[in-house]
Scaffold this motif. Structure first.
Motif, PDB file in Angstrom:
ATOM      1  N   ALA A  87      66.773 -76.168 -66.844  1.00  0.00           N
ATOM      2  CA  ALA A  87      66.566 -77.567 -67.202  1.00  0.00           C
ATOM      3  C   ALA A  87      67.681 -78.084 -68.121  1.00  0.00           C
ATOM      4  CB  ALA A  87      65.214 -77.727 -67.893  1.00  0.00           C
ATOM      5  N   PRO A  88      67.856 -79.401 -68.179  1.00  0.00           N
ATOM      6  CA  PRO A  88      68.894 -79.959 -69.054  1.00  0.00           C
ATOM      7  C   PRO A  88      68.688 -79.586 -70.518  1.00  0.00           C
ATOM      8  CG  PRO A  88      68.002 -81.639 -67.584  1.00  0.00           C
ATOM      9  CD  PRO A  88      67.107 -80.448 -67.459  1.00  0.00           C
ATOM     10  N   VAL A  89      69.808 -79.591 -71.256  1.00  0.00           N
ATOM     11  CA  VAL A  89      69.731 -79.391 -72.703  1.00  0.00           C
ATOM     12  C   VAL A  89      69.650 -80.722 -73.443  1.00  0.00           C
ATOM     13  CG1 VAL A  89      70.913 -77.171 -72.654  1.00  0.00           C
ATOM     14  CG2 VAL A  89      72.267 -79.266 -72.912  1.00  0.00           C
ATOM     15  N   HIS A  90      69.962 -81.825 -72.734  1.00  0.00           N
ATOM     16  CA  HIS A  90      69.914 -83.137 -73.388  1.00  0.00           C
ATOM     17  C   HIS A  90      69.874 -84.231 -72.327  1.00  0.00           C
ATOM     18  CE1 HIS A  90      70.470 -86.182 -76.452  1.00  0.00           C
ATOM     19  NE2 HIS A  90      71.510 -86.663 -75.812  1.00  0.00           N
ATOM     20  N   VAL A  91      69.128 -85.274 -72.627  1.00  0.00           N
ATOM     21  CA  VAL A  91      69.041 -86.455 -71.774  1.00  0.00           C
ATOM     22  C   VAL A  91      69.313 -87.676 -72.637  1.00  0.00           C
ATOM     23  CG1 VAL A  91      67.529 -87.875 -70.336  1.00  0.00           C
ATOM     24  CG2 VAL A  91      67.361 -85.374 -70.216  1.00  0.00           C
ATOM     25  N   GLY A  92      70.295 -88.477 -72.232  1.00  0.00           N
ATOM     26  CA  GLY A  92      70.525 -89.727 -72.944  1.00  0.00           C
ATOM     27  C   GLY A  92      71.815 -89.764 -73.738  1.00  0.00           C
ATOM     28  N   ASP A  93      71.742 -90.307 -74.938  1.00  0.00           N
ATOM     29  CA  ASP A  93      72.904 -90.637 -75.756  1.00  0.00           C
ATOM     30  C   ASP A  93      73.846 -89.441 -75.926  1.00  0.00           C
ATOM     31  OD1 ASP A  93      74.738 -91.634 -77.534  1.00  0.00           O
ATOM     32  OD2 ASP A  93      73.291 -92.009 -79.151  1.00  0.00           O
ATOM     33  N   PRO A  94      75.072 -89.507 -75.376  1.00  0.00           N
ATOM     34  CA  PRO A  94      76.005 -88.386 -75.533  1.00  0.00           C
ATOM     35  C   PRO A  94      76.426 -88.151 -76.973  1.00  0.00           C
ATOM     36  CG  PRO A  94      77.080 -90.270 -74.482  1.00  0.00           C
ATOM     37  CD  PRO A  94      75.631 -90.588 -74.540  1.00  0.00           C
ATOM     38  N   PRO A 152      81.725 -73.415 -79.267  1.00  0.00           N
ATOM     39  CA  PRO A 152      80.799 -74.509 -78.986  1.00  0.00           C
ATOM     40  C   PRO A 152      80.098 -74.366 -77.645  1.00  0.00           C
ATOM     41  CG  PRO A 152      83.014 -75.185 -78.425  1.00  0.00           C
ATOM     42  CD  PRO A 152      83.133 -73.797 -79.008  1.00  0.00           C
ATOM     43  N   LEU A 153      78.940 -74.974 -77.545  1.00  0.00           N
ATOM     44  CA  LEU A 153      78.266 -75.140 -76.261  1.00  0.00           C
ATOM     45  C   LEU A 153      79.048 -76.142 -75.420  1.00  0.00           C
ATOM     46  CD1 LEU A 153      75.730 -74.910 -74.350  1.00  0.00           C
ATOM     47  CD2 LEU A 153      74.811 -76.869 -75.636  1.00  0.00           C
ATOM     48  N   VAL A 154      79.281 -75.809 -74.157  1.00  0.00           N
ATOM     49  CA  VAL A 154      79.865 -76.736 -73.191  1.00  0.00           C
ATOM     50  C   VAL A 154      78.759 -77.191 -72.254  1.00  0.00           C
ATOM     51  CG1 VAL A 154      81.562 -77.023 -71.343  1.00  0.00           C
ATOM     52  CG2 VAL A 154      82.120 -75.630 -73.347  1.00  0.00           C
ATOM     53  N   VAL A 155      78.794 -78.469 -71.872  1.00  0.00           N
ATOM     54  CA  VAL A 155      77.789 -79.027 -70.967  1.00  0.00           C
ATOM     55  C   VAL A 155      78.466 -79.718 -69.791  1.00  0.00           C
ATOM     56  CG1 VAL A 155      76.022 -79.341 -72.739  1.00  0.00           C
ATOM     57  CG2 VAL A 155      77.667 -81.185 -72.304  1.00  0.00           C
ATOM     58  N   SER A 156      77.764 -79.737 -68.658  1.00  0.00           N
ATOM     59  CA  SER A 156      78.172 -80.584 -67.538  1.00  0.00           C
ATOM     60  C   SER A 156      77.260 -81.809 -67.523  1.00  0.00           C
ATOM     61  CB  SER A 156      78.074 -79.829 -66.206  1.00  0.00           C
ATOM     62  OG  SER A 156      76.744 -79.404 -65.946  1.00  0.00           O
TER      63      SER A 156
END
Length: 265
Positions: free
Chosen positions: A191-198, A162-166
């Motif tokens: 740049a971020p991979v996602h903004v908002g709803d986890p 899986p992709l891990v994110v901070s």
């Protein structure tokens, strides 16, 4: 054995920081050695190194390569210290399972290990701070929260996972700044991979990170997620190779490279 962090870790040189870690200090490294690039470490035996190299090339967002060593090497051009001793913490894996967590990996190190130094988002945190974006884990004196997502990385030979994110909470008015600033650092996740709803990443509870520590998310803030260099360790857990050594998440290799080396116009 050194157990106490210095009063002003950001003022240290990389060599001074590495000496403290070699003496036994274990501490997350966010905010250490201002202006110097930090890196994730993953080391695997030579016969698995090609697959891991291909995994990194196929997944450059979470695995931006800064350096790959020759088999058996314990230093690198950007890291003139000792990769076995000069990080504040290591995880040792056998058959994909963590079997030891140590501050000195010398007794586990093998002559056939190839080490990968992978870009770390700590590198752009000073630039975020200069843009008015809070660095909550530094403010709270804890490790950055990191999460396994339901997004799957492209597989390469033996390695997949899986992709891990901070995650960093960002005031809504500063989200565009956070994206703009970090996009200029593609070699350290960009740049971020996602903004908002986890939940859109399959994260059900921000208060329970898979690695690191939870941080406060205030009412006017939005969770922002960056690809994370712990992704190869998640691939080790998922793929179960016979042996690997990685850094303890958040306890990075502090290199002699400068943050500006990875800044693009």
């Amino acid at each position: 054995m050194t157990r106490t962090a210095p009063l002003d870790p950001k003022a240290l040189t990389p060599g001074q920081a590495r000496a403290l870690f070699r003496a036994g200090l274990r501490v997350p490294t966010a905010g250490w050695c201002a202006g110097r690039t930090q890196a994730n470490l993953i080391a695997v035996p030579r016969d698995q190194a090609y697959d891991l190299l291909l995994f990194a090339q196929r997944n450059p967002k979470p695995c931006p390569l800064l350096e790959v060593t020759d088999p058996g090497a314990v230093s690198a051009p950007i890291f003139p210290g000792d990769l076995r001793t000069d990080l504040p913490g290591y995880l040792v894996y056998e058959d994909g399972e963590p079997v030891a967590e140590v501050t000195d990996a010398t007794e586990y190190w093998r002559d056939d290990l190839v080490s990968f130094l992978i870009g770390c988002s700590f590198t752009f945190e000073a630039a975020l701070g200069d843009a008015g974006v809070p660095i909550r884990h530094v403010e709270q004196g804890v490790n950055v929260p990191m999460y396994r997502t339901d997004r799957t990385c492209r597989r390469a030979g033996e390695f997949g996972g899986p992709l891990v994110v901070s995650m960093r909470p960002v005031p809504a008015a500063r989200v565009a700044d956070a994206v703009r600033v970090t996009a200029r650092y593609p070699s350290v996740h960009g740049a971020p991979v996602h903004v908002g709803d986890p939940a859109e990443l399959g994260i059900t509870d921000l208060g329970r990170p898979d690695y690191g520590d939870p941080v406060e998310v205030r009412a006017d803030e939005i969770p922002v997620f960056w690809a994370c260099g712990v992704t190869p360790q998640a691939a080790v857990t998922a793929s179960r190779p016979k042996f690997a050594i990685g850094h303890a998440p958040g306890h990075m290799a502090i290199t002699d490279a400068r943050d500006t080396d990875y800044l693009v116009p």
